[in-house]
Design an enzyme around this catalytic site. Structure first.
Site, PDB file in Angstrom:
ATOM      1  N   ASP A  62      31.985 -53.042  62.118  1.00 25.60           N
ATOM      2  CA  ASP A  62      32.936 -52.936  61.011  1.00 25.60           C
ATOM      3  C   ASP A  62      32.654 -54.035  59.992  1.00 25.60           C
ATOM      4  OD1 ASP A  62      35.725 -51.721  60.135  1.00 25.60           O
ATOM      5  OD2 ASP A  62      35.886 -53.900  59.907  1.00 25.60           O
ATOM      6  N   ASN A  79      36.334 -54.192  48.068  1.00 23.10           N
ATOM      7  CA  ASN A  79      36.467 -53.023  47.182  1.00 23.10           C
ATOM      8  C   ASN A  79      37.452 -53.296  46.045  1.00 23.10           C
ATOM      9  OD1 ASN A  79      34.668 -51.026  47.881  1.00 23.10           O
ATOM     10  ND2 ASN A  79      36.029 -50.062  49.376  1.00 23.10           N
ATOM     11  N   HIS A 132      34.769 -49.911  43.782  1.00 22.69           N
ATOM     12  CA  HIS A 132      34.261 -49.015  44.828  1.00 22.69           C
ATOM     13  C   HIS A 132      32.769 -48.750  44.698  1.00 22.69           C
ATOM     14  CE1 HIS A 132      38.044 -47.991  46.833  1.00 22.69           C
ATOM     15  NE2 HIS A 132      38.614 -48.131  45.644  1.00 22.69           N
ATOM     16  N   ASP A 138      30.252 -49.158  47.768  1.00 23.69           N
ATOM     17  CA  ASP A 138      29.288 -48.159  48.238  1.00 23.69           C
ATOM     18  C   ASP A 138      27.904 -48.778  48.415  1.00 23.69           C
ATOM     19  OD1 ASP A 138      31.241 -46.231  48.242  1.00 23.69           O
ATOM     20  OD2 ASP A 138      30.583 -45.238  46.397  1.00 23.69           O
ATOM     21  N   GLU A 147      34.227 -47.969  56.511  1.00 22.54           N
ATOM     22  CA  GLU A 147      33.258 -49.060  56.598  1.00 22.54           C
ATOM     23  C   GLU A 147      32.812 -49.315  58.033  1.00 22.54           C
ATOM     24  OE1 GLU A 147      37.356 -51.118  56.724  1.00 22.54           O
ATOM     25  OE2 GLU A 147      36.450 -49.269  55.979  1.00 22.54           O
TER      26      GLU A 147
END
Length: 299
Positions: A172, A180, A185, A189, A216
């Site tokens: 994780d 984010n 975002h 990504d 994630e």
């Protein structure tokens, strides 16, 4: 440049292996196996696009080899052409019912073998394209949750049959929501894509799988890997991701993007299940987070 397709020739006769190898080596990468056990091992290691399989072999015949190939998720979709001196309708029917793609009787004509191989190789290319579209996460280009579930279920079943260890790691990204929120975002990504490249670049065996679990989170499936081996790989991945030095101003622990990893490993006396392994890995992941993140904790 397109990677050459691979074909595995399985025959207990050295002269037959040589003849078929020389016939096909100009167009394909040719792998050779002299018995059923060797065929299964090389298929799992190399994942050929097509197998030319003799039926009559000592110890393990072609029918048993085909049955084991079809029972393994990793190899079930590989096309198999029987090349054999058994030429009765019953023999051919048995092979086709077990899942053979085609049946060529000996003595064979080289031009016929090349033509049939070419047809089945085209089918293999089309099948792999479709599988890629169905099983790959569009953002990270790793296997998606659908493929992860299928592979993990198959590996749990195989580990239960063989008694070999199966390790699973749950990874994780630390403080990903704050990342984010602060960077946007699109940058989030890019972080996931960078981590996916690290995962796929550090897995050296074809049987190891790194997949996107969701959001994630990522999962590593490591067949035939005991806990210490899984721990060594996971720690290397943890370091490699930190060494990307991706700035993370909103992390309260580190100045760059890091990950936490939890590991679970099966025990020989217990049939592993996907749920049990993931639950243990998730628990260890939670403990890794609580212990300060950017670390690996194992069962």
């Amino acid at each position: 440049m397109t990677e050459r397709q691979k074909i595995l020739v399985v025959d207990d006769s050295a002269s037959n292996r040589q003849l078929l190898g020389e016939l096909l080596q100009a167009d394909y990468t040719v792998l050779l196996a002299k018995n059923g056990e060797q065929a299964l091992l090389r298929t799992r290691q190399q994942l050929p696009d097509l197998i030319l399989l003799d039926v009559v072999m000592p110890e393990m015949d072609g029918y048993e080899v085909l049955s084991q190939l079809k029972a393994d998720l990793h190899t079930a979709s590989i096309g198999v052409i029987f090349i054999t001196g058994l030429d009765t309708p019953a023999d051919e029917e048995r092979g086709l019912l077990l899942g053979a793609s085609d049946y060529i009787t000996k003595p064979f004509h080289p031009a016929v073998v090349k033509a049939r191989v070419a047809v089945h190789m085209q089918v293999a290319r089309q099948r792999r394209m479709l599988e890629t579209l169905a099983n790959i996460d569009a953002l990270t280009e790793l296997p998606n949750r659908r493929q992860l579930d299928a592979v993990l279920a198959a590996e749990c079943s195989r580990a239960g049959r063989t008694g070999n260890p199966l390790s699973v790691a749950l990874l994780d990204v630390d403080f990903f929501k704050p990342y984010n929120d602060f960077y946007g975002h699109a940058m989030g990504d890019r972080v996931l894509q960078s981590i996916a490249r690290v995962l796929s670049g550090n897995l050296k065996r074809p049987c190891d799988v790194a997949a996107r679990y969701g959001g994630e989170e990522f999962v590593l499936i490591m067949p035939d890997t005991p806990l210490d081996g899984a721990l060594e790989l996971a720690e290397a991945l943890c370091r490699a991701i930190a060494e990307l030095h991706i700035p993370h101003e909103k992390s309260t622990d580190y100045a760059c993007v890091t990950v936490s990893i939890g590991i679970a490993s099966s025990r020989a006396a217990v049939q592993p299940t996907a749920d049990s392994l993931l639950q243990v890995a998730d628990s260890r992941l939670y403990q890794a987070k609580a212990a300060g993140r950017n670390r690996v904790l194992a069962e």
